[in-house]
Design a protein around this motif. Structure first.
Motif, PDB file in Angstrom:
ATOM      1  N   SER A 391       0.834  -1.212   0.000  1.00  0.00           N
ATOM      2  CA  SER A 391       0.000   0.000   0.000  1.00  0.00           C
ATOM      3  C   SER A 391       0.863   1.255   0.000  1.00  0.00           C
ATOM      4  O   SER A 391       0.564   2.239  -0.689  1.00  0.00           O
ATOM      5  N   ILE A 392       1.948   1.229   0.782  1.00  0.00           N
ATOM      6  CA  ILE A 392       2.857   2.376   0.833  1.00  0.00           C
ATOM      7  C   ILE A 392       3.476   2.626  -0.541  1.00  0.00           C
ATOM      8  O   ILE A 392       3.609   3.776  -0.998  1.00  0.00           O
ATOM      9  N   LYS A 393       3.834   1.558  -1.237  1.00  0.00           N
ATOM     10  CA  LYS A 393       4.408   1.706  -2.592  1.00  0.00           C
ATOM     11  C   LYS A 393       3.404   2.369  -3.525  1.00  0.00           C
ATOM     12  O   LYS A 393       3.762   3.288  -4.295  1.00  0.00           O
ATOM     13  N   LYS A 394       2.129   1.950  -3.467  1.00  0.00           N
ATOM     14  CA  LYS A 394       1.092   2.548  -4.308  1.00  0.00           C
ATOM     15  C   LYS A 394       0.835   3.999  -3.925  1.00  0.00           C
ATOM     16  O   LYS A 394       0.567   4.846  -4.786  1.00  0.00           O
ATOM     17  N   ALA A 395       0.926   4.303  -2.629  1.00  0.00           N
ATOM     18  CA  ALA A 395       0.717   5.677  -2.172  1.00  0.00           C
ATOM     19  C   ALA A 395       1.796   6.600  -2.738  1.00  0.00           C
ATOM     20  O   ALA A 395       1.500   7.722  -3.183  1.00  0.00           O
ATOM     21  N   ARG A 396       3.029   6.136  -2.720  1.00  0.00           N
ATOM     22  CA  ARG A 396       4.120   6.955  -3.273  1.00  0.00           C
ATOM     23  C   ARG A 396       3.902   7.210  -4.759  1.00  0.00           C
ATOM     24  O   ARG A 396       4.121   8.330  -5.243  1.00  0.00           O
ATOM     25  N   GLU A 397       3.489   6.170  -5.486  1.00  0.00           N
ATOM     26  CA  GLU A 397       3.248   6.328  -6.920  1.00  0.00           C
ATOM     27  C   GLU A 397       2.103   7.313  -7.162  1.00  0.00           C
ATOM     28  O   GLU A 397       2.181   8.158  -8.066  1.00  0.00           O
ATOM     29  N   ARG A 398       1.039   7.217  -6.377  1.00  0.00           N
ATOM     30  CA  ARG A 398      -0.108   8.130  -6.531  1.00  0.00           C
ATOM     31  C   ARG A 398       0.322   9.575  -6.299  1.00  0.00           C
ATOM     32  O   ARG A 398      -0.030  10.480  -7.069  1.00  0.00           O
ATOM     33  N   LEU A 399       1.063   9.812  -5.222  1.00  0.00           N
ATOM     34  CA  LEU A 399       1.466  11.180  -4.873  1.00  0.00           C
ATOM     35  C   LEU A 399       2.455  11.748  -5.877  1.00  0.00           C
ATOM     36  O   LEU A 399       2.444  12.951  -6.175  1.00  0.00           O
ATOM     37  N   ASP A 400       3.308  10.883  -6.432  1.00  0.00           N
ATOM     38  CA  ASP A 400       4.228  11.336  -7.485  1.00  0.00           C
ATOM     39  C   ASP A 400       3.448  11.761  -8.723  1.00  0.00           C
ATOM     40  O   ASP A 400       3.743  12.796  -9.340  1.00  0.00           O
ATOM     41  N   ARG A 401       2.432  10.973  -9.101  1.00  0.00           N
ATOM     42  CA  ARG A 401       1.623  11.328 -10.271  1.00  0.00           C
ATOM     43  C   ARG A 401       0.881  12.641 -10.055  1.00  0.00           C
ATOM     44  O   ARG A 401       0.688  13.420 -10.996  1.00  0.00           O
ATOM     45  N   ALA A 402       0.459  12.892  -8.804  1.00  0.00           N
ATOM     46  CA  ALA A 402      -0.286  14.121  -8.507  1.00  0.00           C
ATOM     47  C   ALA A 402       0.637  15.326  -8.326  1.00  0.00           C
ATOM     48  O   ALA A 402       0.150  16.454  -8.153  1.00  0.00           O
ATOM     49  N   GLY A 403       1.941  15.109  -8.340  1.00  0.00           N
ATOM     50  CA  GLY A 403       2.889  16.208  -8.193  1.00  0.00           C
ATOM     51  C   GLY A 403       3.174  16.581  -6.748  1.00  0.00           C
ATOM     52  O   GLY A 403       3.736  17.659  -6.491  1.00  0.00           O
ATOM     53  N   TYR A 404       2.838  15.693  -5.783  1.00  0.00           N
ATOM     54  CA  TYR A 404       3.062  15.992  -4.375  1.00  0.00           C
ATOM     55  C   TYR A 404       4.204  15.175  -3.769  1.00  0.00           C
ATOM     56  O   TYR A 404       4.388  15.154  -2.550  1.00  0.00           O
ATOM     57  N   GLY A 405       4.965  14.487  -4.611  1.00  0.00           N
ATOM     58  CA  GLY A 405       5.998  13.595  -4.109  1.00  0.00           C
ATOM     59  C   GLY A 405       7.018  14.263  -3.217  1.00  0.00           C
ATOM     60  O   GLY A 405       7.495  13.681  -2.240  1.00  0.00           O
ATOM     61  N   ASP A 406       7.370  15.533  -3.519  1.00  0.00           N
ATOM     62  CA  ASP A 406       8.394  16.220  -2.731  1.00  0.00           C
ATOM     63  C   ASP A 406       7.864  16.714  -1.385  1.00  0.00           C
ATOM     64  O   ASP A 406       8.655  17.024  -0.488  1.00  0.00           O
ATOM     65  N   LEU A 407       6.543  16.828  -1.249  1.00  0.00           N
ATOM     66  CA  LEU A 407       5.963  17.367  -0.014  1.00  0.00           C
ATOM     67  C   LEU A 407       5.394  16.281   0.902  1.00  0.00           C
ATOM     68  O   LEU A 407       4.917  16.596   1.995  1.00  0.00           O
ATOM     69  N   CYS A 408       5.432  15.046   0.443  1.00  0.00           N
ATOM     70  CA  CYS A 408       4.832  13.956   1.220  1.00  0.00           C
ATOM     71  C   CYS A 408       5.849  12.835   1.447  1.00  0.00           C
ATOM     72  O   CYS A 408       6.691  12.559   0.589  1.00  0.00           O
ATOM     73  N   ARG A 409       5.728  12.210   2.621  1.00  0.00           N
ATOM     74  CA  ARG A 409       6.514  11.019   2.922  1.00  0.00           C
ATOM     75  C   ARG A 409       5.568   9.876   3.252  1.00  0.00           C
ATOM     76  O   ARG A 409       4.553  10.080   3.922  1.00  0.00           O
ATOM     77  N   CYS A 410       5.910   8.678   2.811  1.00  0.00           N
ATOM     78  CA  CYS A 410       5.119   7.488   3.116  1.00  0.00           C
ATOM     79  C   CYS A 410       6.037   6.464   3.765  1.00  0.00           C
ATOM     80  O   CYS A 410       7.036   6.042   3.159  1.00  0.00           O
ATOM     81  N   LEU A 411       5.733   6.087   4.989  1.00  0.00           N
ATOM     82  CA  LEU A 411       6.605   5.216   5.771  1.00  0.00           C
ATOM     83  C   LEU A 411       5.870   3.946   6.173  1.00  0.00           C
ATOM     84  O   LEU A 411       4.691   3.990   6.525  1.00  0.00           O
ATOM     85  N   VAL A 412       6.567   2.825   6.151  1.00  0.00           N
ATOM     86  CA  VAL A 412       6.022   1.562   6.632  1.00  0.00           C
ATOM     87  C   VAL A 412       6.199   1.504   8.146  1.00  0.00           C
ATOM     88  O   VAL A 412       7.320   1.584   8.647  1.00  0.00           O
ATOM     89  N   MET A 413       5.068   1.401   8.874  1.00  0.00           N
ATOM     90  CA  MET A 413       5.136   1.321  10.334  1.00  0.00           C
ATOM     91  C   MET A 413       3.885   0.634  10.862  1.00  0.00           C
ATOM     92  O   MET A 413       2.768   0.970  10.476  1.00  0.00           O
ATOM     93  N   ASP A 414       4.070  -0.332  11.755  1.00  0.00           N
ATOM     94  CA  ASP A 414       2.961  -0.981  12.454  1.00  0.00           C
ATOM     95  C   ASP A 414       2.767  -0.235  13.766  1.00  0.00           C
ATOM     96  O   ASP A 414       3.527  -0.418  14.717  1.00  0.00           O
ATOM     97  N   THR A 415       1.753   0.613  13.825  1.00  0.00           N
ATOM     98  CA  THR A 415       1.562   1.458  15.006  1.00  0.00           C
ATOM     99  C   THR A 415       1.163   0.664  16.240  1.00  0.00           C
ATOM    100  O   THR A 415       1.258   1.174  17.355  1.00  0.00           O
ATOM    101  N   ASP A 416       0.707  -0.577  16.071  1.00  0.00           N
ATOM    102  CA  ASP A 416       0.397  -1.418  17.227  1.00  0.00           C
ATOM    103  C   ASP A 416       1.661  -1.901  17.927  1.00  0.00           C
ATOM    104  O   ASP A 416       1.773  -1.861  19.150  1.00  0.00           O
TER     105      ASP A 416
END
Length: 572
Positions: A391-416
């Motif tokens: 999901s994180i990989k897809k999120a990065r691709e989505r944000l890059d396509r929308a032009g927000y890649g430089d302003l957003c970070r997507c990190l893998v983390m299990d908050t539990d």
């Protein structure tokens, strides 16, 4: 996460840690029997006896030869209310009910299947073997576990079934050994009912069924009778009490799917029923002589009643094929929902003023749909966290396509499991807003997570949460989507403390209706129904606005909490 045993929790009502909902704090006194008291979790209603009897006391009680035929049962003293006044006198009354339960178990296990393989059934607390006899008639290969050696001898005289004299919690678990495990009026007796359910899950084969009957402490009659209720007065043996909601939560925590929950009645001999009523109301006026005479003539007749003080649950250990099918349906549903821009924007419209120019952290960001919307709404930057790497990989691709890649970070983390790392990340990034879109309902210990977030955030920062509303709406759809709970207003107040509530909205009337009706049938995916809902979205939005965003039976809460020193107040 809960670390101590339920017995340890019950020994410290002043510093209570609920093993069901993970509430920490003061337990509420519910019923006072002088030497013994019953306390309750103020959040989920899980109840326990205090002080708890010792292991030696329980062993002596259950091995007592008069446990199943107790002459002093109706003396009126709580210390003598244990076991049965005359278990054998009510055999025929119990057999008919047991037969229906056994037949339902067989139906659940064989529905849609072919083959003549014998299904294996274990009854925990099998007593004289009445249920085992009915299960054998229904086609099961049966076994029993019983603690009382006297009643085991009685069972062996009348039945050929294998029954062992053991403490179920102390024998080693045998994985994938049974198709059905039955616990009738047993769970409330265990010093650790949570371990008993966990062990049953291990011993069942995938697709196996667990049956539990126990006291329904939350029913109207149970609450009305209160400390008069016989089940609460059994201070020597009834240790824990559940209502329909928290026992279902317990089963889901251990991995079960709850198939059905219903009240269960009983057929009484009138003489015994009269004595039980006299136990509840011993000081009432004297009964006229003619009624006494009538009672004597009728005392051996039977009557079937359902006072709704007990419940029976059928739960299933998911099979691998079922889990794969549900996962595939959910994958299709989520892919379909990914394009619902209007719906997501409607949910987030009430918090638009908290987004523009803000630094935001999103918990459970998934494929980045909400992150993209937040950036479209004017957020300065967004950091998204999710435990699923794909999901994180897809999120990065989505944000890059929308032009927000430089302003957003997507990190893998299990908050539990990585709460320390989450706290460190919040302190380091100092977000203005921590945002969660349908996230907290997937977290087993949401109380602990909320408190970890609160401790890490700066004063004046906010927590925005979108969560499913209405505990009574909880159904098979919630189970399929791995929701641990839905939220009522009381949950919002207690589960999100110590934050103060700044705004609260309830949206989605039509969605709530759809969730209710679709959730009461087998889950087969929602993609087709979601397409229909998309057509009705404008009407649902109009209903929300007409009710001022306080829709009855709405499907979704939108919550804004703030970290400050003021008391929590609802602002509608």
């Amino acid at each position: 996460m809960y670390e101590s045993s339920p017995t340890e929790a019950a020994s410290k009502p002043a510093a209570f840690h609920c093993p069901v909902c993970f509430f920490s704090g003061q337990a509420s006194l519910r019923y006072d029997f002088v030497e013994n008291r019953i306390y309750a979790c103020p959040l989920c209603g899980f109840m326990f006896m205090h002080p708890q009897p010792t292991e030696k006391e329980l062993s002596e009680l259950y091995s007592n030869r008069d446990y199943f035929c107790h002459e002093s049962f109706y003396s009126g003293d709580n210390k003598t209310i244990y076991g049965y006044a005359d278990y054998f006198a009510e055999r025929m009354n119990k057999q008919s009910r047991y037969g229906r339960i056994a037949q339902k178990c067989m139906h659940l296990l064989t529905e849609g299947l072919s083959g003549n393989e014998k299904k294996r059934l274990l009854e925990v607390g099998s007593g004289p073997g009445f249920f085992l006899e009915e299960a054998h008639k229904a086609g099961f290969s049966v076994e029993g576990i019983e603690f009382n050696p006297e009643i085991i001898a009685e069972c062996r005289r009348n039945h050929p079934f294998p029954v062992v004299c053991e403490d179920y919690l102390k024998i080693e678990a045998r994985p994938d050994s049974y198709d059905c495990i039955v616990m009738l009026d047993v769970l409330e007796h265990f010093p650790d009912p949570f371990s008993a359910v966990k062990k049953a899950f291990t011993e069942l084969v995938p697709g196996g069924v667990l049956v539990i009957s126990t006291v329904d402490s939350g029913s109207c009659v149970s609450r009305l009778l209160g400390k008069r209720l016989e089940d609460f007065r059994r201070v020597r043996e009834h240790l824990f009490f559940f209502n329909r909601s928290n026992i279902a939560q317990l089963l889901r925590q251990q991995g079960f799917l709850v198939l059905s929950t219903s009240s269960i009645g009983h057929t009484f001999i009138l003489g015994h029923l009269y004595e039980r009523l006299r136990l509840m109301y011993p000081t009432r006026a004297r009964i006229p002589a003619f009624l006494k005479s009538l009672g004597e003539r009728l005392k051996n007749r039977t009557i079937s009643i359902n006072p709704r003080t007990k419940m029976i649950l059928f739960a299933q250990k998911p099979s691998l094929a079922h889990s794969r099918l549900v996962s595939e349906h959910i994958r299709k549903d989520l892919a379909h929902m990914d394009g619902y821009d209007n719906y997501y924007r409607h949910l987030m419209a009430g918090v638009a003023d908290l987004v523009r120019g803000k630094t935001i952290m999103e918990l459970g960001c998934g494929t980045g749909n909400a992150m993209e919307k937040l950036m479209d709404m004017g957020a300065w930057s967004v950091t998204g966290l999710d435990k699923d790497g794909q999901s994180i990989k897809k999120a990065r691709e989505r944000l890059d396509r929308a032009g927000y890649g430089d302003l957003c970070r997507c990190l893998v983390m299990d908050t539990d499991s990585e709460r320390g790392e989450l706290s460190r990340l919040i302190r380091l990034n100092r977000p203005d807003v921590v945002f969660s879109f349908n996230f907290f309902e997937h977290t087993m210990d949401d109380l602990g997570l909320v408190r970890a977030i609160y401790r890490s955030m700066e004063t004046g920062s906010r927590l925005v949460s979108i969560v499913p509303a209405g505990s009574r709406l909880y159904n098979r759809l919630d189970e399929a989507y791995l929701h641990h709970r839905r939220y009522d207003e009381r949950d919002v107040r207690l589960r999100f403390a110590p934050f103060s509530i700044q705004r609260i909205y309830r949206l989605g009337f039509l969605k709530g209706l759809g969730w209710y009706f679709l959730g009461n049938r087998p889950y087969k995916g929602l993609a087709g129904h979601l397409a229909n809902y998309n057509l009705l979205f404008n009407l649902d939005r109009a209903i929300d606005r007409a009710f001022g965003n306080r829709v009855p039976m709405g499907a979704t809460w939108v919550l804004v909490h703030e970290k400050n020193d003021r008391r929590s107040v609802f602002i509608f």
